[in-house]
Scaffold this motif. Structure first.
Motif, PDB file in Angstrom:
ATOM      1  N   ALA A 232     -40.791  11.574 -18.097  1.00 22.40           N
ATOM      2  CA  ALA A 232     -41.565  12.549 -18.870  1.00 22.40           C
ATOM      3  C   ALA A 232     -41.463  13.947 -18.274  1.00 22.40           C
ATOM      4  O   ALA A 232     -41.430  14.946 -19.015  1.00 22.40           O
ATOM      5  N   GLU A 233     -41.396  14.045 -16.951  1.00 21.41           N
ATOM      6  CA  GLU A 233     -41.308  15.357 -16.314  1.00 21.41           C
ATOM      7  C   GLU A 233     -39.987  16.044 -16.666  1.00 21.41           C
ATOM      8  O   GLU A 233     -39.953  17.252 -16.919  1.00 21.41           O
TER       9      GLU A 233
ATOM     10  N   LEU B 143     -37.039  20.239 -19.703  1.00 23.95           N
ATOM     11  CA  LEU B 143     -36.004  20.668 -20.642  1.00 23.95           C
ATOM     12  C   LEU B 143     -36.611  21.466 -21.795  1.00 23.95           C
ATOM     13  O   LEU B 143     -36.047  22.472 -22.239  1.00 23.95           O
ATOM     14  N   ARG B 144     -37.770  21.039 -22.251  1.00 20.42           N
ATOM     15  CA  ARG B 144     -38.425  21.752 -23.349  1.00 20.42           C
ATOM     16  C   ARG B 144     -38.896  23.135 -22.906  1.00 20.42           C
ATOM     17  O   ARG B 144     -38.719  24.126 -23.619  1.00 20.42           O
ATOM     18  N   GLU B 145     -39.485  23.217 -21.730  1.00 21.84           N
ATOM     19  CA  GLU B 145     -40.024  24.489 -21.239  1.00 21.84           C
ATOM     20  C   GLU B 145     -38.913  25.484 -20.925  1.00 21.84           C
ATOM     21  O   GLU B 145     -39.124  26.702 -21.021  1.00 21.84           O
TER      22      GLU B 145
ATOM     23  N   LEU C  50     -30.490  19.256 -24.981  1.00 20.20           N
ATOM     24  CA  LEU C  50     -30.081  18.205 -24.048  1.00 20.20           C
ATOM     25  C   LEU C  50     -30.916  16.941 -24.183  1.00 20.20           C
ATOM     26  O   LEU C  50     -30.572  15.904 -23.604  1.00 20.20           O
ATOM     27  N   LEU C  51     -32.004  17.013 -24.944  1.00 19.32           N
ATOM     28  CA  LEU C  51     -32.877  15.840 -25.074  1.00 19.32           C
ATOM     29  C   LEU C  51     -32.150  14.669 -25.724  1.00 19.32           C
ATOM     30  O   LEU C  51     -32.484  13.506 -25.468  1.00 19.32           O
ATOM     31  N   LYS C  52     -31.166  14.964 -26.539  1.00 20.82           N
ATOM     32  CA  LYS C  52     -30.419  13.871 -27.191  1.00 20.82           C
ATOM     33  C   LYS C  52     -29.688  13.010 -26.173  1.00 20.82           C
ATOM     34  O   LYS C  52     -29.402  11.833 -26.428  1.00 20.82           O
TER      35      LYS C  52
END
Length: 298
Positions: A74-75, A80-82, A88-90
């Motif tokens: 989760a971290e 990656l979102r922040e 890259l989440l894919k």
């Protein structure tokens, strides 16, 4: 409890990987990269494509990286979102797959047969897939061999189904070798085994069909593993237990790997280099440029 479907796989990953030192001194060989992914991720994705939903890894010392890899981080996702790297989440989509992971230990290095036996208490009385964690089937694991094996297991009421590949005669000393119930030339894509021999010499090998790292077993295999004495190398050989199963009257089938689904063995540097190069050259984004580079180097 089993619902009649075979959706559980035992994945032995406890080996030390000594033929790949120093790469494997501080990381599992199953976590070595081949193209964009570690070896064991390809194995899981291949089996998931064939309907497997539960994975029992038989681990050993120094294998926690495998457990970490399949955990949800989760971290990392939040980072990656922040940082604006949501594209890259894919690459972490495998974390969210509807799969269950379990882990048990092989406390002593006593061979592949012993590693599978370590899963007996967790398996209970249901049939299961066994898949070596250092072998990829098919380019980018695009293989349905395990699905075909499960279908044959159920349709023919078999006790075991084993994948086989043709190997050069001089290489039979490295594998479990099939003895089909008819001549190797007459044996079709699916055949019954009258025997199986662990690492025979070329002269004594009954065929050039080598075990290809994928099995489907009934729980009867555990009875024969418990009765198997250490064989070559002082290890409890899975091949020897399969031979006991055949001798007891068990129905054991072989299924040939099709040419379109080769096995990539990450067991030594020669095979590892070949696998990495082939996967990299087939990469949709970087493969064409890499092919140009390789042609220039040659």
């Amino acid at each position: 409890m089993s619902d009649g479907k075979i959706n559980l796989a035992v994945v032995p990953v406890a080996g030390r990987g000594t033929r790949l030192l120093p790469l494997t001194k501080s990381q599992p060989k199953e976590m070595l990269p081949v193209g964009r992914k570690p070896v064991v991720q390809y194995v899981v994705e291949e089996l998931a494509r064939c309907g497997v939903k539960r994975f029992l890894f038989v681990t050993g010392p120094g294998k926690t990286a495998i457990e970490n890899h399949f955990d949800i981080d989760a971290e990392l996702v939040e980072s990656l979102r922040e940082s604006g790297k949501e594209d890259l989440l894919k690459e972490l989509a495998f974390e969210r797959a509807d799969l269950d992971y379990f882990y048990t230990r092989q406390r002593r290095q006593l061979g592949l047969g012993h590693a599978v036996l370590c899963a007996a208490a967790a398996i209970g009385d249901e049939p299961f897939v066994a898949a070596l964690g250092d072998s990829i089937i098919g380019l980018h694991a695009q293989s349905l061999i395990v699905r075909r094996m499960i279908d044959e297991f159920q349709a023919q009421n078999a006790d075991a189904v084993i994948a086989f590949e043709v190997v050069p005669r001089e290489d039979v000393v490295h594998y479990g070798i099939a003895q089909p119930d008819r001549s190797p030339e007459a044996a079709g894509e699916v055949f019954r085994l009258s025997g199986i021999i662990e690492k025979p010499s070329p002269a004594e090998a009954p065929s050039d069909l080598a075990v290809a790292a994928r099995y489907v077993f009934s729980p009867a295999i555990f009875e024969h593993l418990r009765a198997t004495e250490p064989g070559k190398g002082g290890e409890i050989q899975l091949t020897d237990a399969v031979q006991r199963l055949i001798q007891s009257g068990g129905k054991v089938l072989g299924v040939r790997l099709p040419p379109s689904e080769p096995r990539f063995d990450i067991g030594n540097f020669e095979s590892y280099f070949k696998a990495f190069v082939e996967f990299a050259l087939a990469d949709a984004e970087y493969g064409p440029e890499l092919r140009s580079l390789v042609r220039g180097l040659l």
